[in-house]
Structures are given as C-alpha cells and as structure tokens.
Design a protein around this motif. Sequence first.
Motif, mmCIF file in Angstrom:
data_model
loop_
_atom_site.group_PDB
_atom_site.id
_atom_site.type_symbol
_atom_site.label_atom_id
_atom_site.label_comp_id
_atom_site.label_asym_id
_atom_site.label_seq_id
_atom_site.Cartn_x
_atom_site.Cartn_y
_atom_site.Cartn_z
ATOM 1 N N GLU A 44 -40.468 -87.056 -11.322
ATOM 2 C CA GLU A 44 -40.774 -86.323 -10.096
ATOM 3 C C GLU A 44 -40.713 -84.832 -10.369
ATOM 4 N N CYS A 45 -41.485 -84.103 -9.620
ATOM 5 C CA CYS A 45 -41.448 -82.649 -9.705
ATOM 6 C C CYS A 45 -40.382 -82.109 -8.751
ATOM 7 N N PRO A 46 -39.888 -80.909 -9.019
ATOM 8 C CA PRO A 46 -38.918 -80.303 -8.088
ATOM 9 C C PRO A 46 -39.523 -80.119 -6.698
ATOM 10 N N ILE A 47 -38.664 -79.874 -5.742
ATOM 11 C CA ILE A 47 -39.124 -79.661 -4.369
ATOM 12 C C ILE A 47 -40.056 -78.452 -4.326
ATOM 13 N N LEU A 58 -49.430 -82.816 -10.847
ATOM 14 C CA LEU A 58 -50.831 -82.936 -11.232
ATOM 15 C C LEU A 58 -50.878 -83.426 -12.672
ATOM 16 N N GLN A 59 -51.225 -84.707 -12.821
ATOM 17 C CA GLN A 59 -51.225 -85.340 -14.138
ATOM 18 C C GLN A 59 -49.848 -85.175 -14.798
ATOM 19 N N GLN A 89 -58.179 -76.755 -8.157
ATOM 20 C CA GLN A 89 -58.878 -76.070 -7.057
ATOM 21 C C GLN A 89 -58.789 -76.846 -5.753
ATOM 22 N N HIS A 90 -58.617 -78.178 -5.848
ATOM 23 C CA HIS A 90 -58.445 -78.969 -4.625
ATOM 24 C C HIS A 90 -57.116 -78.666 -3.939
ATOM 25 N N LEU A 91 -56.144 -78.124 -4.694
ATOM 26 C CA LEU A 91 -54.864 -77.758 -4.086
ATOM 27 C C LEU A 91 -54.959 -76.469 -3.276
ATOM 28 N N ILE A 92 -55.980 -75.679 -3.546
ATOM 29 C CA ILE A 92 -56.173 -74.410 -2.822
ATOM 30 C C ILE A 92 -57.038 -74.704 -1.596
ATOM 31 N N CYS A 102 -47.423 -71.101 -10.993
ATOM 32 C CA CYS A 102 -46.571 -71.431 -12.144
ATOM 33 C C CYS A 102 -46.729 -72.905 -12.482
ATOM 34 N N GLN A 103 -46.511 -73.229 -13.726
ATOM 35 C CA GLN A 103 -46.571 -74.632 -14.161
ATOM 36 C C GLN A 103 -45.419 -74.931 -15.105
ATOM 37 N N LYS A 104 -44.987 -76.177 -15.094
ATOM 38 C CA LYS A 104 -44.023 -76.677 -16.078
ATOM 39 C C LYS A 104 -44.405 -78.102 -16.417
#
Length: 223
Positions: free
Chosen positions: A94-97, A102-103, A143-146, A211-213
């Motif tokens: 899971e990603c942080p809150i 995304l993938q 881009q779908h997230l924007i 940002c990405q991690k």
Amino acid sequence: MDSQVIYADLSLTRESAPVSSSPPALLQDVCQGPHWHHWALKLGCAGILLLALAVIGLSVSVIFLNRNLSAETCNVDTQEENRTQTAEKPSPVECPISWHQLQEKCLLLLDIEHYWNDSLADCYQRKSSLLLIQDEVELHLIQHLIKAEGILYWIGLNFTLPEKNWKWVNGSFLHSDVLQIKGYRDRNSCAVLSNKKIVSEDCGAENKWICQKELKPVRKRWP
C-alpha cells in the motif's frame, strides 16, 4: 672262603637297590590336570564373548541415539525457521496516506506551488524524487490523475546546457522517441506536466509538483 663272601655281598647289593620308576597312571593324571581347569577356561571364553557383544550393542545404541538427536535438532531448526517465515509475513502493498498507487509507484500531487529546485528538495525530504516517466503508457496513466485542465506540475526533468539535452534527476537522458517536450529550451528550462501534454517552463516559475517513490512491501512480525 674269601670268594664266597664277595659273592654274597654283591647279591645283597642288587636285591636291596630301590625302585625309582613311577607308575604310568600317575604321569597321565599330572599331564591332564584337574577337570575344573577346563570348565574355568570355557567360562572365561564365554564371558569374553558376552562382553564383546555387550560393547558392540552399546556402540550401536550410541550411534542410533546420535542420529536421533541430530534428526530432532534438524526438525527443531526447521520448525523455528518456519515459525520465523510465518511470523515475518509481508504486509499488503500500500502507498502512504494521500499518495496514489500507479503500477509500481506511489505518487503525491502537491497543491502548493514552488520553484523547480524547491520542489526537488521537498521530494527529497519526503524520501522520494520528482516524477520520472518511463514511457507514453505511464504518461497517460499519470495524466488521468490530473483532473483539472491548465494545472501544471513540475516533473524531474530539466534541460542541461553542456549536453544540450533533457536530463532526468536520476542522471539518465531523455530519449526523443519516449516523450516529446514542447516549447523552448535553454539553461533555465524545466519540464512541467498537464493532463494534455509536457511543455518547457522557466525553472524560476512557481508550479505544483509530483513526487514519486517506489512501491515496496514492508515485512511485519506477527505475534
């Protein structure tokens, strides 16, 4: 007269000589010895044989005992390893809150605005980096997230003058067949992303950023 006396003396001497020969039966008994000697010898041999068998049996018992102990030790080690593996189960990925999955990435879209360098530093403090885009497929997904049009987000791409090429913040260069950057390019050019395209922008302008991690499972120990 004299000749008769000598004869008599000789006769007496022969008749009075002692007999020194032993009876044959006595010699035979001495050579054979008592019968209990034979029984004692047989009992001694039997005792030695029993002792040897006991030693062999004890050795075999010790060998089997060592094997059993080794097998039990291996079983205990295997059980402990299985318990450790069971206890250290990976938690769901899971990603942080507030981060979007995304993938294999977690993305954070910031609503505040900063310069490109400040955005880069902010992502670093969050133990992440400015957005890196691998290909067009990933670009369209991001881009779908924007949702809103006209909003620009800094990504981890700027134009380097010595190489005269777009360079990602991880040190790799942009290939023209992967992404197309529209607009001018000079020493102060950085890339921004909208829900329609990627364009060049002055690095001193203020924009939102992404940002990405990397998405990695975290192991947790269960009681």
